[in-house]
Design a protein around this motif. Sequence first.
Motif, PDB file in Angstrom:
ATOM      1  N   ASN A  40       7.713 -16.640 -32.788  1.00 32.51           N
ATOM      2  CA  ASN A  40       7.649 -18.087 -32.983  1.00 32.51           C
ATOM      3  C   ASN A  40       6.308 -18.680 -32.585  1.00 32.51           C
ATOM      4  O   ASN A  40       6.207 -19.886 -32.318  1.00 32.51           O
ATOM      5  CB  ASN A  40       8.774 -18.762 -32.191  1.00 32.51           C
ATOM      6  N   GLY A  41       5.282 -17.866 -32.533  1.00 29.11           N
ATOM      7  CA  GLY A  41       3.968 -18.362 -32.169  1.00 29.11           C
ATOM      8  C   GLY A  41       3.868 -18.625 -30.680  1.00 29.11           C
ATOM      9  O   GLY A  41       4.696 -18.167 -29.885  1.00 29.11           O
ATOM     10  N   GLU A  42       2.866 -19.380 -30.294  1.00 26.90           N
ATOM     11  CA  GLU A  42       2.637 -19.674 -28.879  1.00 26.90           C
ATOM     12  C   GLU A  42       2.584 -21.179 -28.670  1.00 26.90           C
ATOM     13  O   GLU A  42       1.795 -21.884 -29.308  1.00 26.90           O
ATOM     14  CB  GLU A  42       1.333 -19.043 -28.407  1.00 26.90           C
ATOM     15  N   ALA A 101       7.633 -23.077 -35.785  1.00 22.30           N
ATOM     16  CA  ALA A 101       7.292 -21.841 -36.503  1.00 22.30           C
ATOM     17  C   ALA A 101       8.014 -21.749 -37.839  1.00 22.30           C
ATOM     18  O   ALA A 101       7.463 -21.232 -38.819  1.00 22.30           O
ATOM     19  CB  ALA A 101       7.625 -20.631 -35.640  1.00 22.30           C
ATOM     20  N   ALA A 119       9.263 -24.261 -30.091  1.00 21.83           N
ATOM     21  CA  ALA A 119       8.384 -23.307 -30.772  1.00 21.83           C
ATOM     22  C   ALA A 119       9.049 -22.754 -32.031  1.00 21.83           C
ATOM     23  O   ALA A 119       8.398 -22.590 -33.074  1.00 21.83           O
ATOM     24  CB  ALA A 119       8.009 -22.176 -29.825  1.00 21.83           C
ATOM     25  N   GLN A 124      -3.163 -24.260 -36.271  1.00 19.44           N
ATOM     26  CA  GLN A 124      -2.572 -24.873 -35.082  1.00 19.44           C
ATOM     27  C   GLN A 124      -1.900 -26.200 -35.420  1.00 19.44           C
ATOM     28  O   GLN A 124      -2.193 -26.837 -36.421  1.00 19.44           O
ATOM     29  CB  GLN A 124      -3.652 -25.104 -34.019  1.00 19.44           C
ATOM     30  N   TRP A 169       0.636 -25.799 -30.485  1.00 23.91           N
ATOM     31  CA  TRP A 169       1.325 -24.635 -31.042  1.00 23.91           C
ATOM     32  C   TRP A 169       0.349 -23.851 -31.910  1.00 23.91           C
ATOM     33  O   TRP A 169      -0.370 -24.421 -32.736  1.00 23.91           O
ATOM     34  CB  TRP A 169       2.524 -25.062 -31.899  1.00 23.91           C
ATOM     35  N   ALA A 170       0.299 -22.534 -31.693  1.00 22.38           N
ATOM     36  CA  ALA A 170      -0.573 -21.655 -32.470  1.00 22.38           C
ATOM     37  C   ALA A 170       0.272 -20.569 -33.119  1.00 22.38           C
ATOM     38  O   ALA A 170       1.192 -20.023 -32.492  1.00 22.38           O
ATOM     39  CB  ALA A 170      -1.641 -21.027 -31.578  1.00 22.38           C
ATOM     40  N   PRO A 171      -0.005 -20.225 -34.371  1.00 24.02           N
ATOM     41  CA  PRO A 171       0.772 -19.179 -35.046  1.00 24.02           C
ATOM     42  C   PRO A 171       0.518 -17.822 -34.412  1.00 24.02           C
ATOM     43  O   PRO A 171      -0.528 -17.585 -33.815  1.00 24.02           O
ATOM     44  CB  PRO A 171       0.243 -19.230 -36.483  1.00 24.02           C
ATOM     45  N   GLY A 172       1.501 -16.970 -34.535  1.00 26.81           N
ATOM     46  CA  GLY A 172       1.387 -15.626 -33.981  1.00 26.81           C
ATOM     47  C   GLY A 172       2.689 -14.891 -34.171  1.00 26.81           C
ATOM     48  O   GLY A 172       3.553 -15.313 -34.940  1.00 26.81           O
TER      49      GLY A 172
END
Length: 304
Positions: free
Chosen positions: A135-137, A219, A215, A196, A129-132
Amino acid sequence: MSEAKVSRQSGVVQCRQGARRSAGATHPGYRREQNEDAYWADEQRGVWVVADGLGGHHAGELASKTVVEEIQHSSATDRHYEQALRKAHTLLLGDEHCTANMGSTAVVLAEEGDYFRIYWVGDSRAYLWAPGGGNGELSQLTNDHSYVQMLMDSGAINSEEAASHPNRHVITRCIGGSANPNLEIDRVSYQWAAGQKLLLCSDGLCTEVPNEKIAQILAENADNHRAVDLLIGAALDAGGRDNITVQIIDAPPQAPALRSTPDSAAVHNKPLSGQFQRLSKRTFAALLVLAAVTMAVIGLPKLL
């Protein structure tokens, strides 16, 4: 392993305490009398494992426990986790109580500085999970070693059809299983980026909770212990038809900033085996025959 019991409805969740970067928990679910999952973590050595036993009753418990014990031993000695999984495979094959259906899936995270490697067998999974925005990716880093995954990779069925496929619990690879003497282990390597998280889980989570919900929980909850509890709660609310095990791990403090390029989590080493891309009709037909024989001889359905 230090544990704290957290009640949730009719079950008990076991949560690790004292960890700074990670949290883990397991729950038997509502349909199983026993919990055949096992997990373990050592933040100082940078290793985490989730194992999902199969074979029913004590057989599955013994299989997953054997996997975890070999990873524990390896973490304290040579850190050769692929060899540890092979040792567990050999031990299960040589156990006088082993049956053809006795085995375990496994997913292992091994960290080396800014990099980490994932090893896996079966359908236990690792997600990044990566922030963005929003709800991120959430990206799945592993591919299931299962009959349904073979059908999906060939293009024969889509993800919606896979979710309700009658053979969705049949795996094509496991640690143990008397008719499966040669163990194939897949692995991938990545570089951490700041912010991450990694999620390791048994299929009791991912078959019940959609990626969008996973996600969202990651998040909205920076506290990994709370996120673990909410993920298990979501699986229970969806029916809790299987044992559920979850581990969440934050990127290390020294991880570099996330790049803005699409390959910000670029794979450094792709899986060495088990990746079914678009297959020719002849190859796919051969694989279907092999899978049918595997189901008939090995018999590895993960029964509800």
